[in-house]
Design an enzyme around this catalytic site. Structure first.
Site, PDB file in Angstrom:
ATOM      1  N   CYS A   1       0.867  -1.191   0.000  1.00  0.00           N
ATOM      2  CA  CYS A   1       0.000   0.000   0.000  1.00  0.00           C
ATOM      3  C   CYS A   1       0.895   1.230   0.000  1.00  0.00           C
ATOM      4  CB  CYS A   1      -0.914  -0.003   1.214  1.00  0.00           C
ATOM      5  SG  CYS A   1      -2.010   1.439   1.287  1.00  0.00           S
TER       6      CYS A   1
ATOM      7  N   CYS B   1      -4.938   6.286  -3.733  1.00  0.00           N
ATOM      8  CA  CYS B   1      -4.292   4.975  -3.745  1.00  0.00           C
ATOM      9  C   CYS B   1      -2.904   5.155  -4.341  1.00  0.00           C
ATOM     10  CB  CYS B   1      -5.107   3.974  -4.561  1.00  0.00           C
ATOM     11  SG  CYS B   1      -4.353   2.329  -4.677  1.00  0.00           S
TER      12      CYS B   1
END
Length: 262
Positions: A71, A203
């Protein structure tokens, strides 16, 4: 025992950071619940390093309790957290399920961390795929940044992501992150439906994947910083000439600290 935590976000993509040990997935789901818990897109656990020279290992639970191999927004938050808790500066290495990543801290005049650059490693192109959603077919470029992405050159709106994101996510075994991207002369506009979390403000790996797909399509230049604009703000992505390196730069913001019995 109460669980000590720190709440961070990277451009609105928010996380609960905890120092190990690793909790059970159902506890992570309770913590992420925005009505009955703390509320977050994921729970990030900081564990001892796996490799020599690394500062720590990062483990990420999505809000549904599934595990994310990598991530981009979370690792910037972990880098800032480690820097401030342990007095680190310069560059530090963090182990993830997608390999070890080097993070460079960019301090402000008072020593605060203003931004973090992350060497995300090589991008892997995984071909082109079509996905049937209702009466339409979406054409996607598949890119792996250690986790899977399907980049669709389409209207980068929340409404569009809500309409097609879940269907494309489920069309791939194990799920896939879905990015709706529109490259232009000034950068890339992007909205991401994140595997295991749904519609997010930002993101980091999705921004990297969109930049890689745009470079491959000839609508963005390799070797030059690309501004990727997400609902929560912008990231700077630089794609290497041969896709062997991708660098992400962006902020990491601390919100508050606390304890919970969840």
């Amino acid at each position: 025992m109460p669980l000590r935590f720190a709440k961070y976000h990277g451009l609105g993509n928010d996380f609960v950071l905890v120092e190990g040990p690793l909790m059970a997935p159902d506890r992570a789901r309770r913590i992420c619940d925005r009505r009955r818990g703390i509320g977050a897109d994921g729970v990030v656990t900081i564990l001892p390093p796996r490799s020599a020279g690394a500062a720590a290992t990062m483990h990420v639970y999505n809000s549904d309790g599934s595990v994310a191999e990598m991530c981009g927004n979370a690792i910037r938050c972990v880098a800032r957290h480690l820097a401030e808790r342990r007095g680190l500066a310069g560059a530090l290495r963090i182990d993830t399920d997608a390999g070890t990543k080097t993070c460079t801290l960019h301090p402000g005049p008072a020593g605060e961390v203003l931004a973090v650059s992350v060497e995300m490693g090589p991008a892997r192109l995984e071909g082109e795929e079509d996905y049937r959603v209702g009466a339409e077919t979406l054409h996607a470029t598949r890119v792996s940044m250690g986790n899977p992405h399907a980049v669709v050159f389409d209207a980068p709106t929340r409404e569009r992501a809500l309409a097609v994101g879940a269907a494309v996510e489920r069309a791939v075994a194990g799920g896939v992150n879905v990015g709706l991207a529109r490259p232009g002369p000034g950068g890339i506009d992007l909205v991401v439906w994140e595997r295991g979390a749904g519609l997010t403000e930002a993101c980091g790996t999705g921004a990297c994947a969109a930049a890689v797909a745009a470079v491959r399509a000839g609508s963005a230049r390799a070797g030059t910083p690309i501004e990727v604009r997400l609902p929560g703000g912008a990231l700077e992505i630089t794609v290497g000439e041969d896709l062997a390196s991708v660098t992400m730069r962006g902020p990491a913001t601390k919100v508050f600290e606390g304890e919970t019995d969840l």
